[in-house]
Design a protein around this motif. Structure first.
Motif, PDB file in Angstrom:
ATOM      1  N   ASN A 123       0.857  -1.180   0.000  1.00  0.00           N
ATOM      2  CA  ASN A 123       0.000   0.000   0.000  1.00  0.00           C
ATOM      3  C   ASN A 123       0.897   1.234   0.000  1.00  0.00           C
ATOM      4  O   ASN A 123       1.348   1.694   1.039  1.00  0.00           O
ATOM      5  N   HIS A 124       1.150   1.778  -1.174  1.00  0.00           N
ATOM      6  CA  HIS A 124       2.076   2.902  -1.272  1.00  0.00           C
ATOM      7  C   HIS A 124       1.514   4.175  -0.652  1.00  0.00           C
ATOM      8  O   HIS A 124       2.249   5.143  -0.450  1.00  0.00           O
ATOM      9  N   GLU A 125       0.210   4.206  -0.312  1.00  0.00           N
ATOM     10  CA  GLU A 125      -0.345   5.387   0.332  1.00  0.00           C
ATOM     11  C   GLU A 125       0.206   5.564   1.740  1.00  0.00           C
ATOM     12  O   GLU A 125       0.095   6.630   2.332  1.00  0.00           O
ATOM     13  N   LEU A 126       0.819   4.505   2.284  1.00  0.00           N
ATOM     14  CA  LEU A 126       1.413   4.618   3.614  1.00  0.00           C
ATOM     15  C   LEU A 126       2.657   5.487   3.593  1.00  0.00           C
ATOM     16  O   LEU A 126       3.096   5.982   4.623  1.00  0.00           O
ATOM     17  N   PHE A 127       3.246   5.646   2.426  1.00  0.00           N
ATOM     18  CA  PHE A 127       4.524   6.315   2.340  1.00  0.00           C
ATOM     19  C   PHE A 127       4.386   7.673   1.658  1.00  0.00           C
ATOM     20  O   PHE A 127       3.491   7.907   0.857  1.00  0.00           O
ATOM     21  N   SER A 128       5.305   8.570   1.977  1.00  0.00           N
ATOM     22  CA  SER A 128       5.310   9.893   1.366  1.00  0.00           C
ATOM     23  C   SER A 128       5.523   9.783  -0.140  1.00  0.00           C
ATOM     24  O   SER A 128       6.276   8.944  -0.614  1.00  0.00           O
ATOM     25  N   ASP A 129       4.852  10.650  -0.911  1.00  0.00           N
ATOM     26  CA  ASP A 129       5.062  10.657  -2.353  1.00  0.00           C
ATOM     27  C   ASP A 129       5.799  11.916  -2.785  1.00  0.00           C
ATOM     28  O   ASP A 129       5.702  12.327  -3.940  1.00  0.00           O
ATOM     29  N   ASP A 130       6.538  12.550  -1.863  1.00  0.00           N
ATOM     30  CA  ASP A 130       7.321  13.727  -2.210  1.00  0.00           C
ATOM     31  C   ASP A 130       8.385  13.352  -3.235  1.00  0.00           C
ATOM     32  O   ASP A 130       8.906  12.245  -3.254  1.00  0.00           O
ATOM     33  N   THR A 131       8.728  14.306  -4.081  1.00  0.00           N
ATOM     34  CA  THR A 131       9.754  14.071  -5.077  1.00  0.00           C
ATOM     35  C   THR A 131      11.100  13.816  -4.404  1.00  0.00           C
ATOM     36  O   THR A 131      11.525  14.581  -3.538  1.00  0.00           O
ATOM     37  N   PRO A 132      11.796  12.729  -4.768  1.00  0.00           N
ATOM     38  CA  PRO A 132      13.114  12.470  -4.173  1.00  0.00           C
ATOM     39  C   PRO A 132      14.081  13.614  -4.436  1.00  0.00           C
ATOM     40  O   PRO A 132      14.073  14.234  -5.506  1.00  0.00           O
ATOM     41  N   LEU A 133      14.911  13.897  -3.467  1.00  0.00           N
ATOM     42  CA  LEU A 133      15.899  14.969  -3.580  1.00  0.00           C
ATOM     43  C   LEU A 133      17.271  14.366  -3.859  1.00  0.00           C
ATOM     44  O   LEU A 133      17.817  13.647  -3.013  1.00  0.00           O
ATOM     45  N   PRO A 134      17.851  14.611  -5.040  1.00  0.00           N
ATOM     46  CA  PRO A 134      19.175  14.062  -5.334  1.00  0.00           C
ATOM     47  C   PRO A 134      20.238  14.693  -4.435  1.00  0.00           C
ATOM     48  O   PRO A 134      20.265  15.906  -4.242  1.00  0.00           O
ATOM     49  N   ILE A 135      21.111  13.858  -3.886  1.00  0.00           N
ATOM     50  CA  ILE A 135      22.255  14.369  -3.130  1.00  0.00           C
ATOM     51  C   ILE A 135      23.565  13.870  -3.730  1.00  0.00           C
ATOM     52  O   ILE A 135      24.634  14.129  -3.189  1.00  0.00           O
ATOM     53  N   LEU A 189      17.421  11.404  -1.433  1.00  0.00           N
ATOM     54  CA  LEU A 189      16.831  11.592  -0.113  1.00  0.00           C
ATOM     55  C   LEU A 189      15.319  11.639  -0.257  1.00  0.00           C
ATOM     56  O   LEU A 189      14.778  12.442  -1.019  1.00  0.00           O
ATOM     57  N   LEU A 190      14.626  10.753   0.479  1.00  0.00           N
ATOM     58  CA  LEU A 190      13.168  10.702   0.481  1.00  0.00           C
ATOM     59  C   LEU A 190      12.684  11.292   1.804  1.00  0.00           C
ATOM     60  O   LEU A 190      12.647  10.617   2.833  1.00  0.00           O
ATOM     61  N   ARG A 191      12.341  12.566   1.779  1.00  0.00           N
ATOM     62  CA  ARG A 191      11.927  13.261   2.990  1.00  0.00           C
ATOM     63  C   ARG A 191      10.612  12.686   3.533  1.00  0.00           C
ATOM     64  O   ARG A 191       9.616  12.604   2.817  1.00  0.00           O
ATOM     65  N   GLY A 192      10.613  12.288   4.800  1.00  0.00           N
ATOM     66  CA  GLY A 192       9.400  11.836   5.460  1.00  0.00           C
ATOM     67  C   GLY A 192       8.819  10.552   4.917  1.00  0.00           C
ATOM     68  O   GLY A 192       7.650  10.237   5.186  1.00  0.00           O
ATOM     69  N   PHE A 193       9.602   9.774   4.182  1.00  0.00           N
ATOM     70  CA  PHE A 193       9.064   8.590   3.513  1.00  0.00           C
ATOM     71  C   PHE A 193       8.533   7.556   4.505  1.00  0.00           C
ATOM     72  O   PHE A 193       7.601   6.813   4.192  1.00  0.00           O
ATOM     73  N   ALA A 194       9.108   7.491   5.699  1.00  0.00           N
ATOM     74  CA  ALA A 194       8.700   6.474   6.676  1.00  0.00           C
ATOM     75  C   ALA A 194       7.637   6.974   7.649  1.00  0.00           C
ATOM     76  O   ALA A 194       7.212   6.218   8.531  1.00  0.00           O
ATOM     77  N   ALA A 235      13.497   1.655  -1.925  1.00  0.00           N
ATOM     78  CA  ALA A 235      14.382   1.335  -3.050  1.00  0.00           C
ATOM     79  C   ALA A 235      13.649   1.486  -4.376  1.00  0.00           C
ATOM     80  O   ALA A 235      14.190   2.050  -5.337  1.00  0.00           O
ATOM     81  N   ALA A 236      12.407   1.011  -4.429  1.00  0.00           N
ATOM     82  CA  ALA A 236      11.621   1.141  -5.662  1.00  0.00           C
ATOM     83  C   ALA A 236      11.373   2.601  -6.011  1.00  0.00           C
ATOM     84  O   ALA A 236      11.447   2.992  -7.179  1.00  0.00           O
ATOM     85  N   ARG A 237      11.084   3.415  -4.991  1.00  0.00           N
ATOM     86  CA  ARG A 237      10.843   4.847  -5.225  1.00  0.00           C
ATOM     87  C   ARG A 237      12.083   5.517  -5.795  1.00  0.00           C
ATOM     88  O   ARG A 237      11.990   6.484  -6.557  1.00  0.00           O
ATOM     89  N   ALA A 238      13.253   4.979  -5.440  1.00  0.00           N
ATOM     90  CA  ALA A 238      14.517   5.550  -5.906  1.00  0.00           C
ATOM     91  C   ALA A 238      15.011   4.896  -7.198  1.00  0.00           C
ATOM     92  O   ALA A 238      16.112   5.192  -7.655  1.00  0.00           O
TER      93      ALA A 238
END
Length: 212
Positions: A2-14, A20-25, A103-106
């Motif tokens: 259920n991907h709705e459990l996780f943040s869908d913010d755009t990943p921030l390249p570092i 970096l996935l802000r607030g993903f957890a 990992a999939a989000r990235a």
């Protein structure tokens, strides 16, 4: 999943291959901490010694098929907890899910971690710059989940002498790196004193890898 459990913010390249996935957890943090408590009850965290004989400032335990250990014989993965002699606790499903989803989000759709290193930081603890190179397959990414007190992550280059950038990490943030930066030097600065409503005076870091 259920991907709705996780943040869908755009990943921030570092870095090249590092995101970096802000607030993903956030939203599953309670379940993650419950899983950490379950693992720690079976395999209590302990301060490991480096091959040079120095006691690490963080407390460490593991779950999954493999656990990361350090002693006079060196850094390595072991199938059994050297303290108890028993196999490491199985990786709880909430931990596996967050690692695979991040990992999939990235962009790493087939990540299948077989180990999770759990580090507990108290104020004053830190982790010096190092590479994660005890794994057999460097094509697999590293997924790092931050819970509890904030800390500053250092992400460097492929040489220890490369100047690292500093990335503030908050509760629920997830870092994923692989590809060209899989062997980048990284660490965290000293944890500052504070109180977090879920972890108290501590920070917990979950690092997922494919060891074998």
């Amino acid at each position: 999943m259920n991907h709705e459990l996780f943040s869908d913010d755009t990943p921030l390249p570092i870095g090249d291959g590092a995101l970096l996935l802000r607030g993903f957890a956030l939203g599953v943090d309670d379940a993650l901490l419950e899983a950490v408590d379950a693992v720690s009850a079976e395999a209590p965290a302990r301060r490991l010694c480096t091959p040079g004989g120095h006691r690490m400032s963080v407390e460490t335990t593991s779950c999954g098929r493999w656990g990361w250990v350090s002693d006079a014989a060196g850094y390595r993965y072991a199938e059994c907890d050297p303290v108890s002699g028993r196999a490491w606790p199985a990786m709880p499903e909430p931990l596996r899910r967050i690692a695979v989803a991040a990992a999939a989000r990235a962009g790493h759709a087939h990540f299948d971690p077989d180990t999770c290193l759990i580090n507990r930081y108290a104020p004053g603890a830190r982790m010096g710059l190092h590479q994660d190179r005890n794994e057999h397959d460097f094509s697999q990414p590293i997924v790092s989940v931050s819970l509890g007190l904030p800390i500053v992550f250092q992400f460097g280059g492929l040489q220890r002498s490369d100047r690292p950038q500093r990335v503030p990490l908050a509760h629920g943030d997830v870092l994923v790196w692989g590809g060209p930066t899989r062997l980048a030097f990284h660490g965290v600065l000293t944890l500052k004193a504070g109180i977090h409503p879920l972890t108290g005076a501590s920070r917990i870091n979950l690092t997922f890898r494919r060891a074998r």
